[in-house]
Motif scaffolding. Structure first.
Motif, mmCIF file in Angstrom:
data_model
loop_
_atom_site.group_PDB
_atom_site.id
_atom_site.type_symbol
_atom_site.label_atom_id
_atom_site.label_comp_id
_atom_site.label_asym_id
_atom_site.label_seq_id
_atom_site.Cartn_x
_atom_site.Cartn_y
_atom_site.Cartn_z
ATOM 1 N N ALA A 196 0.835 -1.216 0.000
ATOM 2 C CA ALA A 196 0.000 0.000 0.000
ATOM 3 C C ALA A 196 0.860 1.252 0.000
ATOM 4 O O ALA A 196 1.957 1.262 0.555
ATOM 5 C CB ALA A 196 -0.897 -0.004 1.223
ATOM 6 N N TYR A 197 0.317 2.286 -0.658
ATOM 7 C CA TYR A 197 0.947 3.612 -0.647
ATOM 8 C C TYR A 197 -0.045 4.538 0.029
ATOM 9 O O TYR A 197 -1.204 4.649 -0.408
ATOM 10 C CB TYR A 197 1.235 4.059 -2.078
ATOM 11 N N VAL A 198 0.370 5.190 1.105
ATOM 12 C CA VAL A 198 -0.586 5.975 1.900
ATOM 13 C C VAL A 198 -0.588 7.439 1.450
ATOM 14 O O VAL A 198 0.385 8.168 1.630
ATOM 15 C CB VAL A 198 -0.270 5.873 3.407
ATOM 16 N N VAL A 199 -1.705 7.822 0.848
ATOM 17 C CA VAL A 199 -1.905 9.192 0.363
ATOM 18 C C VAL A 199 -2.599 9.976 1.476
ATOM 19 O O VAL A 199 -3.564 9.471 2.062
ATOM 20 C CB VAL A 199 -2.803 9.139 -0.894
ATOM 21 N N ASN A 200 -2.100 11.154 1.785
ATOM 22 C CA ASN A 200 -2.755 11.917 2.876
ATOM 23 C C ASN A 200 -2.694 13.407 2.629
ATOM 24 O O ASN A 200 -1.637 13.946 2.300
ATOM 25 C CB ASN A 200 -2.121 11.558 4.218
ATOM 26 N N VAL A 201 -3.845 14.077 2.770
ATOM 27 C CA VAL A 201 -3.883 15.524 2.568
ATOM 28 C C VAL A 201 -4.612 16.161 3.745
ATOM 29 O O VAL A 201 -5.754 15.803 4.029
ATOM 30 C CB VAL A 201 -4.594 15.885 1.250
ATOM 31 N N GLY A 202 -3.943 17.064 4.435
ATOM 32 C CA GLY A 202 -4.526 17.733 5.595
ATOM 33 C C GLY A 202 -3.745 17.379 6.846
ATOM 34 O O GLY A 202 -3.048 16.361 6.881
ATOM 35 N N GLU A 203 -3.884 18.242 7.847
ATOM 36 C CA GLU A 203 -3.044 18.068 9.040
ATOM 37 C C GLU A 203 -3.467 16.857 9.863
ATOM 38 O O GLU A 203 -2.652 16.022 10.251
ATOM 39 C CB GLU A 203 -3.142 19.333 9.884
ATOM 40 N N ALA A 204 -4.788 16.742 10.103
ATOM 41 C CA ALA A 204 -5.286 15.592 10.870
ATOM 42 C C ALA A 204 -5.014 14.311 10.077
ATOM 43 O O ALA A 204 -4.649 13.279 10.644
ATOM 44 C CB ALA A 204 -6.777 15.745 11.131
ATOM 45 N N GLY A 221 -8.105 11.657 3.960
ATOM 46 C CA GLY A 221 -8.317 13.093 4.047
ATOM 47 C C GLY A 221 -8.705 13.407 5.480
ATOM 48 O O GLY A 221 -8.822 12.498 6.313
ATOM 49 N N ASP A 222 -8.946 14.690 5.751
ATOM 50 C CA ASP A 222 -9.303 15.017 7.134
ATOM 51 C C ASP A 222 -10.612 14.345 7.553
ATOM 52 O O ASP A 222 -10.780 13.977 8.714
ATOM 53 C CB ASP A 222 -9.377 16.541 7.309
ATOM 54 N N ASP A 223 -11.568 14.170 6.590
ATOM 55 C CA ASP A 223 -12.841 13.505 6.922
ATOM 56 C C ASP A 223 -12.614 12.066 7.365
ATOM 57 O O ASP A 223 -13.132 11.616 8.385
ATOM 58 C CB ASP A 223 -13.775 13.475 5.695
ATOM 59 N N GLU A 224 -11.795 11.344 6.580
ATOM 60 C CA GLU A 224 -11.490 9.955 6.944
ATOM 61 C C GLU A 224 -10.819 9.921 8.309
ATOM 62 O O GLU A 224 -11.152 9.088 9.152
ATOM 63 C CB GLU A 224 -10.547 9.297 5.918
ATOM 64 N N ALA A 225 -9.863 10.852 8.510
ATOM 65 C CA ALA A 225 -9.129 10.851 9.778
ATOM 66 C C ALA A 225 -10.091 11.028 10.944
ATOM 67 O O ALA A 225 -9.989 10.340 11.961
ATOM 68 C CB ALA A 225 -8.087 11.964 9.766
ATOM 69 N N ALA A 228 -13.135 10.168 11.126
ATOM 70 C CA ALA A 228 -13.962 8.978 11.317
ATOM 71 C C ALA A 228 -13.111 7.744 11.644
ATOM 72 O O ALA A 228 -13.650 6.652 11.838
ATOM 73 C CB ALA A 228 -14.775 8.710 10.050
ATOM 74 N N GLY A 229 -11.789 7.908 11.671
ATOM 75 C CA GLY A 229 -10.906 6.754 11.942
ATOM 76 C C GLY A 229 -10.951 5.743 10.814
ATOM 77 O O GLY A 229 -10.792 4.547 11.037
ATOM 78 N N GLN A 230 -11.148 6.257 9.588
ATOM 79 C CA GLN A 230 -11.267 5.349 8.443
ATOM 80 C C GLN A 230 -10.250 5.685 7.342
ATOM 81 O O GLN A 230 -9.634 6.748 7.355
ATOM 82 C CB GLN A 230 -12.670 5.456 7.858
ATOM 83 N N VAL A 231 -10.119 4.764 6.386
ATOM 84 C CA VAL A 231 -9.286 5.019 5.211
ATOM 85 C C VAL A 231 -10.065 4.596 3.971
ATOM 86 O O VAL A 231 -10.960 3.761 4.061
ATOM 87 C CB VAL A 231 -7.960 4.214 5.265
ATOM 88 N N SER A 232 -9.729 5.198 2.821
ATOM 89 C CA SER A 232 -10.319 4.722 1.561
ATOM 90 C C SER A 232 -9.280 3.867 0.860
ATOM 91 O O SER A 232 -8.138 4.306 0.663
ATOM 92 C CB SER A 232 -10.687 5.897 0.656
ATOM 93 N N LEU A 233 -9.676 2.659 0.504
ATOM 94 C CA LEU A 233 -8.739 1.721 -0.108
ATOM 95 C C LEU A 233 -9.056 1.602 -1.589
ATOM 96 O O LEU A 233 -10.164 1.231 -1.962
ATOM 97 C CB LEU A 233 -8.909 0.365 0.591
ATOM 98 N N LYS A 234 -8.075 1.937 -2.444
ATOM 99 C CA LYS A 234 -8.340 1.891 -3.883
ATOM 100 C C LYS A 234 -7.338 0.938 -4.547
ATOM 101 O O LYS A 234 -6.121 1.128 -4.438
ATOM 102 C CB LYS A 234 -8.177 3.302 -4.469
ATOM 103 N N PRO A 235 -7.843 -0.113 -5.219
ATOM 104 C CA PRO A 235 -6.913 -1.016 -5.915
ATOM 105 C C PRO A 235 -6.252 -0.293 -7.097
ATOM 106 O O PRO A 235 -6.930 0.431 -7.830
ATOM 107 C CB PRO A 235 -7.803 -2.164 -6.412
ATOM 108 N N LEU A 236 -4.944 -0.479 -7.263
ATOM 109 C CA LEU A 236 -4.228 0.201 -8.346
ATOM 110 C C LEU A 236 -3.829 -0.743 -9.478
ATOM 111 O O LEU A 236 -3.552 -0.312 -10.583
ATOM 112 C CB LEU A 236 -2.955 0.865 -7.795
ATOM 113 N N ARG A 237 -3.757 -2.037 -9.195
ATOM 114 C CA ARG A 237 -3.275 -2.979 -10.215
ATOM 115 C C ARG A 237 -4.376 -3.893 -10.731
ATOM 116 O O ARG A 237 -4.123 -4.742 -11.566
ATOM 117 C CB ARG A 237 -2.154 -3.886 -9.688
ATOM 118 N N ALA A 238 -5.556 -3.793 -10.149
ATOM 119 C CA ALA A 238 -6.649 -4.663 -10.596
ATOM 120 C C ALA A 238 -7.940 -3.854 -10.560
ATOM 121 O O ALA A 238 -7.991 -2.782 -9.958
ATOM 122 C CB ALA A 238 -6.757 -5.872 -9.667
#
Ligand code: HAM
Length: 422
Positions: free
Chosen positions: A331-339, A386-390, A392-402
């Motif tokens: 996984a590559y963790v993308v993050n935008v925002g301070e939280a 993003g700050d919204d996910e943070a 809610a204590g959640q992450v969005s998982l997006k497949p990149l190779r399939a």
């Protein structure tokens, strides 16, 4: 760029793009050595100059003109960057009394240094994997080394391109008698000798046979052959090695001109050679050196071994297209925002606790630019925060190779998906 900021000529950087090939080679080699019961040792890169002079021989190309030798200004000692590994390995075995309870199967790998003219396959810093069996007399160990190297070429996918040349240098007595005959022969043909040969006539006449000078080939071809001086023990040893190769179905050629560039050999010597590397065609070489342990001050013990040139084999692998595909993270963790950035650190560590390979984006930037980096990293998934996910204590998982939908998950959920998805 100023010259002082460039690497030393003939000494190469290993860049990230070369990593998968080196790792693949090193993992294959480790596994292969493990399969034969060899144990790793590591010795210093620098040794006292006298060690190499005594082991390799004063009148060899290596000692005469290729060693990086310098004086340690603090105590005046002459030190040398190791040009090969056998001398150090034997020195360490004697120093630490490794042979006290019998023979040892040892290996080492690492950089060696020779001041040669750099060209493809020949460098001033190069790497060897070396194998030494100390304390074993019989031809069975010579054969073990030949069989194991043949197996490695096959495992690497290079079996078709590497062939074996062998020779026997006989006993010390046969060599002494051959030496006298050679000196007499070359003295009788002084007028045909080049400068190098004249210099070696009395110090190392055997090396004259190794000449590349076309003008001397006829003279050398007709010189007395060591093979004709071998005593019964040497002949029996050599016959057993040849028989073993035939039994194992390994083709070989006896090359009576094969004398090796280091003085410590006796009986079996061999080289694995290829046509794929131009003039630097020897990828692996070695043989028996029964006198070296005693010569360096140890209790007499027979020995044999070999070393392979790692760069030469890697060039062959890469030219044959046998380079493993680079391996991306899970996984590559993308993050935008301070939280988001604080939560991303926690998410990445949690996934690593679960045994995953995770790259955390560094240096900020927009979602779009970070997603580009995620893709280029060859990661299987982007973990988007993003700050919204943070919050809610959640992450969005997006497949990149399939194919597959982007999903919002808590960390245990993301971990479960990442561990099961390919
Ligand atoms: P060597 O023939 O001097 O033997 O070197 C072994 C291998 O190291 C060569 O066959 C070649 O593949 C590689 N090699 C040597 N010089 C260079 C260079 N300048 N650039 C790239 N590759 C190079 C020895 O070193 C002995 N210690 C082998 C041995 C071990 N004999 C008994 N045990």
């Amino acid at each position: 760029m100023s010259t002082s900021l460039r690497a030393v000529r003939g000494m190469n950087d290993l860049l990230p793009a070369d990593g998968p090939l080196w790792s693949h080679f090193e993992a294959t080699v480790r596994d292969w050595l493990d399969g034969y019961g060899y144990r790793e040792m590591r010795t210093p890169i620098v040794e006292h100059t006298g060690l190499f002079k005594r082991a390799i021989g004063e009148v060899t190309d290596i000692v005469e003109k290729e060693m990086y030798t310098f004086v340690d200004e603090l105590n005046g000692e002459s030190l040398t960057l190791r040009p090969e590994g056998t001398a150090s390995c034997v020195r360490a075995a004697i120093e630490h009394n490794l042979l006290f309870d019998g023979g040892k199967r040892l290996w080492y790998s690492g950089p060696m240094f020779r001041h040669e003219r750099p060209q493809k396959g020949r460098y001033r810093q190069f790497h060897q994997v070396g194998v030494e069996a100390l304390g074993f007399a019989g031809p069975d160990l010579d054969l073990e080394h030949l069989l194991m190297t043949a197996r490695l070429w096959k495992r690497l996918g290079l079996g078709e391109h590497i062939r074996l040349e062998i020779n026997s240098l006989g006993s010390a007595e046969s060599r002494a008698s051959h030496r006298q005959k050679l000196i007499a022969y070359f003295e009788a043909h002084q007028d045909q000798l080049d400068e190098d040969a004249k210099r070696r006539l009395h110090s190392n006449p055997l090396r004259i046979l190794d000449t590349k000078n076309p003008a001397m080939q006829a003279l050398v071809e007709a010189a007395p052959r060591l093979m004709d001086q071998l005593d019964d023990t040497a002949l029996a040893h050599f016959a057993a090695v040849k028989q073993g190769l035939e039994d194992a179905g390994i083709p070989y050629r006896v090359n009576p001109r094969l004398v090796r560039g280091l003085d410590y050999y006796n009986l079996t010597v061999f080289e694995w050679v290829t046509d794929k590397l131009g003039s630097q065609g020897t990828v692996c070489a070695g043989g028996r050196y029964d006198g070296l342990v005693a010569q360096l001050g140890g209790k007499p013990a027979p020995a044999c071994g070999f070393a392979m040139g790692v760069e030469r084999l890697l060039v062959m692998l890469s030219e044959a297209g046998l380079v493993p595909a680079p391996d991306g993270p899970d996984a590559y963790v993308v993050n935008v925002g301070e939280a988001a950035s604080r939560f991303a650190l926690k998410a990445a560590e949690t996934l690593r606790d679960g045994g995953l390979k995770v790259v955390l984006h560094g240096g900020g930037g927009s979602f779009k630019s970070q997603m580009k980096k995620a893709d280029a990293s060859l990661a299987r998934f982007a973990l988007i925060i993003g700050d919204d996910e943070a919050a809610a204590g959640q992450v969005s998982l997006k497949p990149l190779r399939a194919e597959g939908e982007q999903r919002k998950l808590d960390l245990p959920g993301a971990l479960a998906v990442l561990k099961t998805a390919n």
